[in-house]
Design an enzyme around this catalytic site. Structure first.
Site, PDB file in Angstrom:
ATOM      1  N   SER A   1       0.796  -1.529  -0.056  1.00  0.00           N
ATOM      2  CA  SER A   1       0.100   0.117   0.032  1.00  0.00           C
ATOM      3  C   SER A   1       0.897   1.280  -0.148  1.00  0.00           C
ATOM      4  O   SER A   1       1.820   1.202   0.826  1.00  0.00           O
ATOM      5  CB  SER A   1      -0.975  -0.134   1.186  1.00  0.00           C
ATOM      6  OG  SER A   1      -1.634   1.154   1.376  1.00  0.00           O
ATOM      7  N   LYS A   2       0.478   2.136  -0.800  1.00  0.00           N
ATOM      8  CA  LYS A   2       1.117   3.464  -0.901  1.00  0.00           C
ATOM      9  C   LYS A   2       0.541   4.568   0.168  1.00  0.00           C
ATOM     10  O   LYS A   2       0.892   5.584   0.292  1.00  0.00           O
ATOM     11  CB  LYS A   2       0.903   4.020  -2.327  1.00  0.00           C
ATOM     12  CG  LYS A   2       1.833   3.113  -3.358  1.00  0.00           C
ATOM     13  CD  LYS A   2       1.585   3.944  -4.779  1.00  0.00           C
ATOM     14  CE  LYS A   2       2.333   3.128  -5.757  1.00  0.00           C
ATOM     15  NZ  LYS A   2       3.507   2.608  -5.663  1.00  0.00           N
ATOM     16  N   SER A   3      -0.574   4.190   0.859  1.00  0.00           N
ATOM     17  CA  SER A   3      -1.430   4.897   1.643  1.00  0.00           C
ATOM     18  C   SER A   3      -0.391   5.478   2.882  1.00  0.00           C
ATOM     19  O   SER A   3      -0.229   6.505   3.304  1.00  0.00           O
ATOM     20  CB  SER A   3      -2.594   4.372   2.324  1.00  0.00           C
ATOM     21  OG  SER A   3      -3.515   4.092   1.203  1.00  0.00           O
TER      22      SER A   3
ATOM     23  N   THR B   1      -8.809  -1.770   2.833  1.00  0.00           N
ATOM     24  CA  THR B   1      -8.717  -2.246   1.456  1.00  0.00           C
ATOM     25  C   THR B   1      -9.277  -3.529   1.344  1.00  0.00           C
ATOM     26  O   THR B   1      -9.721  -4.212   2.087  1.00  0.00           O
ATOM     27  CB  THR B   1      -7.231  -1.913   0.911  1.00  0.00           C
ATOM     28  OG1 THR B   1      -7.193  -2.174  -0.716  1.00  0.00           O
ATOM     29  CG2 THR B   1      -6.248  -2.603   1.977  1.00  0.00           C
TER      30      THR B   1
ATOM     31  N   LYS C   1     -13.628  -4.253   2.346  1.00  0.00           N
ATOM     32  CA  LYS C   1     -14.470  -3.253   2.056  1.00  0.00           C
ATOM     33  C   LYS C   1     -15.831  -3.438   2.343  1.00  0.00           C
ATOM     34  O   LYS C   1     -16.767  -2.548   2.878  1.00  0.00           O
ATOM     35  CB  LYS C   1     -14.267  -2.321   0.785  1.00  0.00           C
ATOM     36  CG  LYS C   1     -13.108  -1.772   0.627  1.00  0.00           C
ATOM     37  CD  LYS C   1     -13.002  -1.026  -0.669  1.00  0.00           C
ATOM     38  CE  LYS C   1     -11.557  -0.649  -0.885  1.00  0.00           C
ATOM     39  NZ  LYS C   1     -11.474   0.113  -2.115  1.00  0.00           N
TER      40      LYS C   1
ATOM     41  N   ASP D   1     -13.757   6.550  -1.734  1.00  0.00           N
ATOM     42  CA  ASP D   1     -13.432   6.122  -3.104  1.00  0.00           C
ATOM     43  C   ASP D   1     -14.426   6.864  -4.312  1.00  0.00           C
ATOM     44  O   ASP D   1     -13.654   7.249  -5.297  1.00  0.00           O
ATOM     45  CB  ASP D   1     -13.676   4.596  -3.155  1.00  0.00           C
ATOM     46  CG  ASP D   1     -12.548   3.763  -2.837  1.00  0.00           C
ATOM     47  OD1 ASP D   1     -11.643   4.257  -2.602  1.00  0.00           O
ATOM     48  OD2 ASP D   1     -13.039   2.616  -2.266  1.00  0.00           O
TER      49      ASP D   1
ATOM     50  N   GLY E   1     -14.653  -4.859 -13.688  1.00  0.00           N
ATOM     51  CA  GLY E   1     -14.467  -5.236 -12.354  1.00  0.00           C
ATOM     52  C   GLY E   1     -15.844  -5.119 -11.511  1.00  0.00           C
ATOM     53  O   GLY E   1     -16.474  -4.279 -11.941  1.00  0.00           O
TER      54      GLY E   1
ATOM     55  N   ALA F   1     -14.111  -1.564  -5.045  1.00  0.00           N
ATOM     56  CA  ALA F   1     -13.941  -0.100  -5.488  1.00  0.00           C
ATOM     57  C   ALA F   1     -14.782  -0.074  -6.672  1.00  0.00           C
ATOM     58  O   ALA F   1     -15.283   1.114  -7.160  1.00  0.00           O
ATOM     59  CB  ALA F   1     -12.425  -0.173  -6.227  1.00  0.00           C
TER      60      ALA F   1
ATOM     61  N   GLY G   1      -3.834   5.630 -11.654  1.00  0.00           N
ATOM     62  CA  GLY G   1      -4.572   5.066 -10.322  1.00  0.00           C
ATOM     63  C   GLY G   1      -4.263   6.095  -9.096  1.00  0.00           C
ATOM     64  O   GLY G   1      -4.716   6.021  -8.063  1.00  0.00           O
TER      65      GLY G   1
END
Length: 284
Positions: free
Chosen positions: A15-17, A63, A67, A104, A129, A133, A250
């Site tokens: 995760s980049k959070s 995530t 969710k 989101d 998808g 999300a 993204g």
């Protein structure tokens, strides 16, 4: 003890959070932290009960695959999250009560705002998808008047999702493989139309199978939008650019949804004037 928030899921190490929230905390000189914590589905109830009793915990981002699983474990669910049927942000009140939100949808719409301010004869989105999300994205698209073509591995799930989130309108659920091979379909005049092609799945993510999408299925002028952030420049986006389409990566959605969550956690707006610096940090 230092106030903190975190991102939970399984897997979550990629995760980049944490990098995003720590960057903003540093810019605003807020004494707080943001972490990544591995939480599998069967460990979610115990995790939330422990955090309820922690006065330093401000909340968490949620995530995959949590969710939807988190919904019945919360004390309150905001209207947007309830309508979407998925929560990506949990906030702890001073009393220990937990409220669920979905940032989101807003994060997805943010880079499209200038286009959505215009008038169009038709708005159409092809979406790949059917996960958490994708639910937020379909909800946002329906709110902005799009005809939605939703494709996933399970067509019945796609139909059910559209019935829940976009019951009005002539939407479609073709099989996912429909988009894999070339088509000679002759698109009509698209002037005055807004067309999106959105990868809202994990296909194309690092360690996942590629997304098989032939760009002959996209009308001229369509915009490619991939919510994946690892890698940022996906094969899906590279092929879209090669076919002459504009692209949105993204990080746009990730930073937008994170900004809304940051304010919920820490009570200050994220310093968005530093977005270029943040993007450079995230793409090193």
């Amino acid at each position: 003890m230092t106030p903190y928030a975190e991102v939970i899921g399984s897997p979550v190490a990629q995760s980049k959070s944490p990098a995003i929230h720590r960057f903003w905390l540093q810019k605003l000189e807020i004494e707080a932290d943001y972490r990544a914590t591995e939480v599998p589905g069967d460990g979610l109830p115990e995790y939330l009960e422990r955090r309820r009793d922690d006065p330093h915990w401000r909340g968490c981002n949620v995530t995959m695959p949590l969710k939807q699983m988190v919904l019945p474990l919360l004390d309150h669910v905001a209207t947007d999250a309830s309508a979407i049927g998925a929560v990506n942000t949990v906030v702890r009140a001073g009393s220990g009560a937990l409220s669920g939100h979905n940032t989101d949808a807003g994060g997805f719409v943010e880079p499209l705002a200038p286009l959505l301010a215009e008038r169009h004869w038709l708005r159409m989105a092809r979406v790949i998808g059917t996960g958490g999300a994708a639910r937020a994205i379909v909800h946002a698209l329906a709110e902005h008047g799009f005809v939605i073509v939703l494709a996933g591995r399970d067509r019945a799930k796609a139909r059910s999702l559209l019935m829940q989130l976009a019951p009005e309108g002539e939407h479609h659920t073709p099989p996912l493989e429909h988009f894999a091979s070339a088509t000679d379909f002759a698109f009509d005049d698209r002037e005055g139309c807004l067309d999106l092609v959105i990868n809202a799945s994990a296909l194309g993510m690092q360690g996942q199978p590629p997304l098989a999408f032939d760009w002959s299925h996209a009308p001229p002028g369509a915009i490619a939008y991939d919510i994946i952030t690892d890698p940022v420049q996906t094969t899906f986006l590279r092929r879209a650019e090669a076919a002459g389409h504009r692209t949105i990566d993204g990080l746009a959605m990730l930073i937008g949804q994170a900004a809304a969550a940051f304010e919920l956690f820490f009570g200050r707006p994220a310093p968005r004037q530093h977005d270029a610096e943040l993007r450079a940090l995230l793409t090193r």
